[in-house]
Scaffold this motif. Structure first.
Motif, mmCIF file in Angstrom:
data_model
loop_
_atom_site.group_PDB
_atom_site.id
_atom_site.type_symbol
_atom_site.label_atom_id
_atom_site.label_comp_id
_atom_site.label_asym_id
_atom_site.label_seq_id
_atom_site.Cartn_x
_atom_site.Cartn_y
_atom_site.Cartn_z
ATOM 1 N N TYR A 153 -19.966 -29.736 -44.070
ATOM 2 C CA TYR A 153 -20.839 -29.663 -45.253
ATOM 3 C C TYR A 153 -20.074 -29.112 -46.458
ATOM 4 O O TYR A 153 -20.185 -29.641 -47.570
ATOM 5 N N ASP A 154 -19.300 -28.039 -46.244
ATOM 6 C CA ASP A 154 -18.541 -27.433 -47.345
ATOM 7 C C ASP A 154 -17.488 -28.394 -47.892
ATOM 8 O O ASP A 154 -17.215 -28.407 -49.092
ATOM 9 N N GLU B 210 -16.391 -29.304 -51.918
ATOM 10 C CA GLU B 210 -15.004 -29.711 -52.145
ATOM 11 C C GLU B 210 -13.974 -28.773 -51.507
ATOM 12 O O GLU B 210 -12.861 -28.612 -52.003
ATOM 13 N N VAL B 211 -14.349 -28.137 -50.391
ATOM 14 C CA VAL B 211 -13.383 -27.361 -49.608
ATOM 15 C C VAL B 211 -12.454 -28.341 -48.897
ATOM 16 O O VAL B 211 -12.892 -29.380 -48.410
ATOM 17 N N SER C 295 -19.658 -28.915 -37.587
ATOM 18 C CA SER C 295 -20.824 -29.291 -38.382
ATOM 19 C C SER C 295 -21.730 -28.078 -38.577
ATOM 20 O O SER C 295 -21.466 -26.987 -38.053
ATOM 21 N N HIS C 296 -22.790 -28.279 -39.336
ATOM 22 C CA HIS C 296 -23.768 -27.218 -39.605
ATOM 23 C C HIS C 296 -25.084 -27.893 -39.977
ATOM 24 O O HIS C 296 -25.086 -29.008 -40.505
ATOM 25 N N ILE C 297 -26.178 -27.205 -39.733
ATOM 26 C CA ILE C 297 -27.499 -27.762 -40.044
ATOM 27 C C ILE C 297 -27.623 -28.100 -41.530
ATOM 28 O O ILE C 297 -28.394 -28.986 -41.925
ATOM 29 N N ASP C 298 -26.849 -27.428 -42.393
ATOM 30 C CA ASP C 298 -26.877 -27.708 -43.839
ATOM 31 C C ASP C 298 -26.533 -29.168 -44.151
ATOM 32 O O ASP C 298 -26.909 -29.685 -45.205
ATOM 33 N N ILE D 209 -28.813 -35.860 -49.821
ATOM 34 C CA ILE D 209 -29.533 -35.723 -51.094
ATOM 35 C C ILE D 209 -28.604 -35.174 -52.172
ATOM 36 O O ILE D 209 -28.594 -35.647 -53.309
ATOM 37 N N GLU D 210 -27.782 -34.179 -51.801
ATOM 38 C CA GLU D 210 -26.876 -33.565 -52.776
ATOM 39 C C GLU D 210 -25.785 -34.530 -53.236
ATOM 40 O O GLU D 210 -25.262 -34.397 -54.343
ATOM 41 N N MET D 211 -25.455 -35.513 -52.385
ATOM 42 C CA MET D 211 -24.384 -36.457 -52.723
ATOM 43 C C MET D 211 -24.891 -37.708 -53.447
ATOM 44 O O MET D 211 -24.093 -38.552 -53.820
#
Length: 266
Positions: A61-62, A67-68, A87-90, A96-98
């Motif tokens: 996700y990060d 942009e990590v 991975s992560h639940i985020d 949506i953010e992309m």
């Protein structure tokens, strides 16, 4: 330069994450440097090779949203040659953010490209959907493995997935190939399983792997111990099945020479 293989099927419960974990582990045991990318918000590949989600500070996700760089997120597993991008639940909210990103379908490819020369294989575990994250995985991949459960509804949704692959080939990644269709959860005692295997082979012929993943208790137990089956029980049928799949993929890509008698254990 790594060969990148996505493990995809929008139908849930077909052995997709099990395949991602155990194929990656088998390639690593065969001494190919392998990166497992967990692109499923459920993060089962992450926990399935022994990582506690509470201890993970940065994830895919990060990389996709903040942009990590991938190299700052990669974790080393207890298996030599096997690394993980967790991975992560985020990741659920990443689509949506992309949505307004330029080239939003190519974000994962951009993340992985700088580290591809450090690995022989990159295995991407996709979520059970055909959303933006899965499309990203297909754009980043050289080929896709499609796990299909040996049950009555085996072909349900398979056409839809293959159609999505075709769209990605036409519009976003013309080099994407079908690595193969993998029959999973096979029970030789059941007539239905044998009928499904015959039907899938008849429809898709050479696209179907010779290797078949049998229904196996040790394979089901391994994730609860945070281990690939090859660490949990190296002598189990599941372990042999996935080693054979790894060898078959190596042979298909002319990366090794395998004696015909060693090729497949059905």
């Amino acid at each position: 330069m790594a060969r990148t293989i996505g493990i995809a099927n929008q139908k849930g419960g077909v052995g997709k994450t099990t395949t991602a974990i155990n194929l990656a582990a088998s390639l690593a045991v065969l001494e190919y440097k392998t990166l497992l990318v967990d692109a499923d918000p459920q993060a089962n590949s992450t926990t399935g090779i022994g990582f506690d989600l509470n201890n993970i500070t940065q994830s895919l996700y990060d990389c996709m949203v903040n942009e990590v760089e991938a190299k700052d997120v990669v974790l080393k597993s207890e298996i030599p040659h096997l690394d993980l991008i967790p991975s992560h639940i985020d990741l659920v909210g990443a689509e949506i953010e992309m949505i307004n990103y330029p080239n939003r379908e190519g974000v994962l490819k951009k993340i992985l490209d700088p580290i591809k020369d450090q690995y022989d294989f990159i295995i991407i575990d996709c979520s059970p959907s055909l959303g933006l994250i899965t499309v990203n995985a297909l754009v980043a991949s050289d080929s896709v493995v499609v796990p299909v459960q040996t049950e009555f509804f085996a072909l349900e949704g398979l056409g839809k997935l293959l159609n999505t692959v075709k769209i990605v080939q036409n519009r976003l990644n013309p080099d994407l190939k079908i690595e193969g269709i993998l029959m999973t959860m096979y029970d030789a005692r059941l007539r239905l399983c044998n009928q499904v295997v015959s039907e899938v082979r008849r429809h898709f012929d050479e696209m179907v792997f010779s290797s078949i993943i049998h229904r196996n208790t040790r394979l089901s137990e391994a994730p609860s111990f945070g281990k690939p089956v090859i660490l949990y029980d190296a002598e189990s049928k599941g372990s042999f099945n996935y080693l054979n799949l790894a060898k078959e993929i190596l042979q298909k890509n002319n990366l090794t020479k395998i004696n015909q008698e060693d090729k497949i254990i059905q």
